[in-house]
Scaffold this motif. Structure first.
Motif, PDB file in Angstrom:
ATOM      1  N   LEU A 105       0.693   5.939-108.769  1.00 31.58           N
ATOM      2  CA  LEU A 105       2.143   6.065-108.638  1.00 31.58           C
ATOM      3  C   LEU A 105       2.826   5.738-109.960  1.00 31.58           C
ATOM      4  CD1 LEU A 105       2.796   4.219-105.237  1.00 31.58           C
ATOM      5  CD2 LEU A 105       2.453   6.674-105.607  1.00 31.58           C
ATOM      6  N   SER A 106       4.023   6.261-110.131  1.00 29.77           N
ATOM      7  CA  SER A 106       4.827   5.866-111.285  1.00 29.77           C
ATOM      8  C   SER A 106       5.214   4.400-111.125  1.00 29.77           C
ATOM      9  CB  SER A 106       6.090   6.724-111.371  1.00 29.77           C
ATOM     10  OG  SER A 106       6.960   6.435-110.279  1.00 29.77           O
ATOM     11  N   ASP A 107       5.668   3.799-112.212  1.00 27.94           N
ATOM     12  CA  ASP A 107       6.069   2.391-112.150  1.00 27.94           C
ATOM     13  C   ASP A 107       7.174   2.175-111.120  1.00 27.94           C
ATOM     14  OD1 ASP A 107       4.245   1.756-114.121  1.00 27.94           O
ATOM     15  OD2 ASP A 107       5.706   1.893-115.753  1.00 27.94           O
ATOM     16  N   ARG A 108       8.130   3.074-111.090  1.00 30.44           N
ATOM     17  CA  ARG A 108       9.256   2.909-110.168  1.00 30.44           C
ATOM     18  C   ARG A 108       8.800   3.019-108.713  1.00 30.44           C
ATOM     19  NH1 ARG A 108      14.606   2.744-110.251  1.00 30.44           N
ATOM     20  NH2 ARG A 108      15.797   3.540-108.488  1.00 30.44           N
ATOM     21  N   ALA A 109       8.002   4.031-108.421  1.00 30.03           N
ATOM     22  CA  ALA A 109       7.533   4.209-107.045  1.00 30.03           C
ATOM     23  C   ALA A 109       6.641   3.047-106.623  1.00 30.03           C
ATOM     24  CB  ALA A 109       6.782   5.529-106.914  1.00 30.03           C
ATOM     25  N   CYS A 110       5.811   2.568-107.540  1.00 26.85           N
ATOM     26  CA  CYS A 110       4.942   1.429-107.243  1.00 26.85           C
ATOM     27  C   CYS A 110       5.776   0.185-106.961  1.00 26.85           C
ATOM     28  CB  CYS A 110       3.993   1.184-108.410  1.00 26.85           C
ATOM     29  SG  CYS A 110       2.951  -0.282-108.229  1.00 26.85           S
ATOM     30  N   GLU A 121      13.097  10.212-101.756  1.00 28.31           N
ATOM     31  CA  GLU A 121      12.304  11.424-101.543  1.00 28.31           C
ATOM     32  C   GLU A 121      11.244  11.564-102.631  1.00 28.31           C
ATOM     33  OE1 GLU A 121      12.298  13.430 -98.909  1.00 28.31           O
ATOM     34  OE2 GLU A 121      13.700  11.962 -98.074  1.00 28.31           O
ATOM     35  N   ASN A 122      11.592  11.160-103.844  1.00 27.33           N
ATOM     36  CA  ASN A 122      10.620  11.228-104.936  1.00 27.33           C
ATOM     37  C   ASN A 122       9.473  10.245-104.705  1.00 27.33           C
ATOM     38  OD1 ASN A 122       9.937  12.205-107.746  1.00 27.33           O
ATOM     39  ND2 ASN A 122      10.038  10.002-108.115  1.00 27.33           N
ATOM     40  N   ASP A 123       9.811   9.045-104.204  1.00 30.06           N
ATOM     41  CA  ASP A 123       8.770   8.064-103.889  1.00 30.06           C
ATOM     42  C   ASP A 123       7.807   8.624-102.844  1.00 30.06           C
ATOM     43  OD1 ASP A 123       9.955   6.278-105.618  1.00 30.06           O
ATOM     44  OD2 ASP A 123      10.983   5.144-104.050  1.00 30.06           O
ATOM     45  N   LYS A 124       8.366   9.249-101.812  1.00 30.72           N
ATOM     46  CA  LYS A 124       7.535   9.821-100.750  1.00 30.72           C
ATOM     47  C   LYS A 124       6.623  10.911-101.301  1.00 30.72           C
ATOM     48  CE  LYS A 124      10.999   9.019 -97.118  1.00 30.72           C
ATOM     49  NZ  LYS A 124      11.920   9.669 -96.154  1.00 30.72           N
ATOM     50  N   ALA A 125       7.179  11.742-102.176  1.00 29.29           N
ATOM     51  CA  ALA A 125       6.382  12.822-102.762  1.00 29.29           C
ATOM     52  C   ALA A 125       5.258  12.258-103.625  1.00 29.29           C
ATOM     53  CB  ALA A 125       7.280  13.739-103.590  1.00 29.29           C
TER      54      ALA A 125
END
Length: 246
Positions: A105-110, A121-125
């Motif tokens: 995952l990206s740092d933000r999503a993590c 929605e980006n986190d889910k993707a």
């Protein structure tokens, strides 16, 4: 046909059969033969998992009165809330699974996932993309961990809150494993002032290293991480829970 030649033929046939079975068992091959996209496969996997989880007697009782439309949301809520109720063995078993996912995952999503923030929605993707890059057996293990959390929530398993003394001892063990500078970086990464990149690095480090620490220090760190997500409301900053590392 000479005996040795005949034996070689049968060995070659056997190896060919084994190779064919292994080849056809690969997820990508199954998807191609069944004209099924990876996304469709993952959604089918999720649907099968929800049906299986719903047949668990304890989880089934917790779903009584929940409509079919609300079922998925309720199961997600149970898995999220139940993670902090898992016992030490389950937390240690879960750690390598989450380490593999968070590393994709990206740092933000993590950071958002660990903090328990409402996913964008980006986190889910990104999360779906991470699962698609992992083998089906690995995703099955992750879903097994989710089911354990659901059951713990359904049973209202008592939650152990990590004490300052336990955290101090755990960070001492972490420092002994990764060095003082890295341990201090983990400490700083889990504070309110940390950026997503700093928080994600700290979280990934804990999930990667904790299983290798002597007990109960590894599970204490992992339990602390689940309580960060459990206690932090969405959109609010995370409180400084980590004691100073010396």
């Amino acid at each position: 046909m000479p005996l040795m030649a005949s034996r070689r033929v049968w060995i070659n046939v056997g190896l060919f059969v084994v190779f064919t079975i292994v080849f056809l068992s690969q997820t990508s091959v199954q998807d191609y033969l069944l004209s099924r996209s990876p996304h469709e496969r993952l959604m089918r996997h999720f649907a099968e998992f929800e049906r299986k989880a719903g047949r668990d007697p304890d989880i089934h009782r917790a779903l009584e009165g929940v409509s079919d439309m609300e079922r998925s949301g309720k199961l997600q809520e149970m898995s999220r809330n139940g993670t902090a109720r898992l016992d030490n063995a389950a937390l240690l078993e879960r750690a390598p699974i989450m380490s593999a996912i968070y590393s994709r995952l990206s740092d933000r999503a993590c950071a958002n996932a660990v903090k328990g923030y409402t996913p964008s929605e980006n986190d889910k993707a990104e999360f779906e993309g991470a699962l698609l890059r992992l083998e089906a057996d690995f995703v099955t293990k992750w879903m097994g961990s989710l089911q354990k959390a659901m059951r713990a929530e359904a049973l209202a398993t008592p939650m152990h809150l990590v004490t300052q003394e336990e955290m101090r001892a755990a960070f001492g063990a972490l420092e002994g494993k990764i060095g003082k500078a890295a341990a201090m970086r983990v400490d700083a990464g889990l504070t309110q002032r940390a950026t997503d990149a700093e928080f994600a690095w700290a979280a990934r480090t804990i999930y990667a290293v904790a299983p290798s620490l002597p007990e109960p220090h590894g599970s204490a760190l992992l339990r602390m991480m689940t309580q960060l997500g459990e206690e932090t409301p969405a959109s609010e900053p995370i409180p400084p829970l980590i004691p100073e590392v010396r």
